[in-house]
Design a protein around this motif. Structure first.
Motif, PDB file in Angstrom:
ATOM      1  N   SER A  52       0.825  -1.209   0.000  1.00 55.27           N
ATOM      2  CA  SER A  52       0.000   0.000   0.000  1.00 55.27           C
ATOM      3  C   SER A  52       0.860   1.260   0.000  1.00 55.27           C
ATOM      4  CB  SER A  52      -0.941  -0.012   1.205  1.00 55.27           C
ATOM      5  OG  SER A  52      -0.217  -0.188   2.407  1.00 55.27           O
ATOM      6  N   GLY A  53       2.187   1.109   0.034  1.00 52.72           N
ATOM      7  CA  GLY A  53       3.069   2.275  -0.013  1.00 52.72           C
ATOM      8  C   GLY A  53       4.455   1.899   0.452  1.00 52.72           C
ATOM      9  N   ASP A  58       2.887   0.640   5.944  1.00 49.41           N
ATOM     10  CA  ASP A  58       2.203   0.086   4.777  1.00 49.41           C
ATOM     11  C   ASP A  58       2.269  -1.445   4.764  1.00 49.41           C
ATOM     12  OD1 ASP A  58       1.174   2.391   3.357  1.00 49.41           O
ATOM     13  OD2 ASP A  58       3.275   2.992   3.173  1.00 49.41           O
ATOM     14  N   ALA A  94      -4.182   4.401  -1.735  1.00 49.40           N
ATOM     15  CA  ALA A  94      -3.811   5.746  -2.163  1.00 49.40           C
ATOM     16  C   ALA A  94      -3.898   5.825  -3.691  1.00 49.40           C
ATOM     17  CB  ALA A  94      -2.398   6.079  -1.692  1.00 49.40           C
ATOM     18  N   GLU A  95      -4.183   7.024  -4.173  1.00 47.66           N
ATOM     19  CA  GLU A  95      -4.357   7.246  -5.607  1.00 47.66           C
ATOM     20  C   GLU A  95      -3.131   6.800  -6.419  1.00 47.66           C
ATOM     21  OE1 GLU A  95      -5.153  11.249  -7.797  1.00 47.66           O
ATOM     22  OE2 GLU A  95      -6.570  11.086  -6.120  1.00 47.66           O
TER      23      GLU A  95
END
Length: 300
Positions: A52-53, A58, A94-95
């Motif tokens: 996720s990052g 994350d 997230a975008e």
DNA sequence: CCTAGGTTACGGACTAAGGC
DNA sequence: GCCTTAGTCCGTAACCTAGG
């Protein structure tokens, strides 16, 4: 090499034969590769996590892995099927992650990794490989405690790509230089990209896999300058030592390759543990680091 | 946005060489 | 001998690169 490709003659008529380059879509079929020997094989498993990052909080949103079998010369002789799982992080993606990976909230909704299957596959191999193993090992050991303590290799840093004539070390760019393109940033595609890179013949006459295994299997040594005088902190830092304020005792530490072990012992004896340096301990501690410890999360 | 490592760039101190 | 300048070296800071 380009003979038989449709449109080749037309392209060459407009551009010179050397003025363009074709990239082949990467395809890594399951089964025997038809090359390499048959005895004393080793099993590797390539893994890739989409997360996720990049931050410490994350989590994994996609995990892919694929096993292969290689002969003693580092030639891959057989490739297993793909395994991959999506996992719901419990909050909106997230975008920029959606843009990068193409994975959406709807894709991961309610999904989860099959812990038991993933751990069994990872443990069934002799070693695990990832592109930037530090990243993937950290996420995998946090998410799958049953897969802790395995032998790890890194296709990014355990191979001297630059010395082998490649420019840069990012997965997609290495793959392009090998003559392929792939659907980057989906775990399954990235796993195949790593397998393709490991199959490359390097100028040394050996495969990338052979070079990676040789590097990864060689131990490194973790020196801890226990009891070093406070005044030596700058010299220690300059030599690549880092401060571990969490350990007991707190100390400066550094990892050194096998061939530089003696040199490091000599330096420590002269600079840190000589009588004039007023050490508070008799000498450093030296710990052997193998591919089971290397790239593990939470350093010392 | 994070983490670790490796390389590059730069200011300051020093040395060697040239002009007077 | 003295001063200036160019080159060298060193420690440190800044930047770059992998991974999502």
């Amino acid at each position: 090499m380009l003979d038989g490709i449709p449109g080749k003659d037309a392209l060459c008529a407009v551009n010179g034969e050397d003025d363009w380059r074709l990239l082949r879509r990467l395809d890594v079929p399951e089964g025997e590769t038809g090359v390499g020997g048959r005895v004393d094989t080793v099993i590797g498993v390539v893994v890739d996590c989409e997360t996720s990052g990049l931050g410490g909080d994350d989590v994994i949103i996609e995990l892919a892995l694929r096993r292969f079998r290689a002969d003693p010369n580092g030639v891959i002789v057989k490739i297993d099927r793909h395994y991959s799982w999506l996992e719901d992080p419990g909050q909106d993606l997230a975008e920029d992650i959606v843009r990068l990976t193409g994975i959406t909230d709807a894709d991961v909704a309610g999904k989860s990794i099959d812990d038991e299957a993933a751990v069994r596959l990872l443990r069934s191999a002799d070693f695990v490989c990832a592109h930037n193993a530090q990243f993937d090992r950290g996420h995998i050991e946090r998410r799958l405690p049953g897969a802790a303590g395995l032998a790890w290799t890194c296709s990014c840093s355990d191979i001297d790509w630059r010395g082998s004539g490649y420019d840069g070390r990012s997965l997609g760019w290495l793959l392009a230089q090998a003559g392929y393109f792939h659907g980057a940033h989906r775990a399954g595609d990235d796993v195949d990209a790593v397998i393709a890179l490991l199959r490359q013949d390097l100028p040394s006459g050996r495969t990338a896999l052979a070079e990676m295994l040789e590097t990864a299997r060689r131990p490194t040594w973790r020196f801890r300058a226990v009891g070093a005088a406070f005044e030596l902190r700058n010299q220690l830092r300059m030599r690549g030592y880092r401060w571990d304020g969490e350990g007991d005792p707190k100390c400066w530490w550094r990892d050194v390759p096998d061939e530089r072990r003696a040199e490091e012992e000599w330096w420590l004896a002269g600079q840190v543990y000589s009588v004039s340096a007023r050490p508070k301990a008799l000498g450093p501690t030296v710990e052997r680091i193998t591919w089971r410890e290397r790239y593990a999360p939470a350093s010392p």
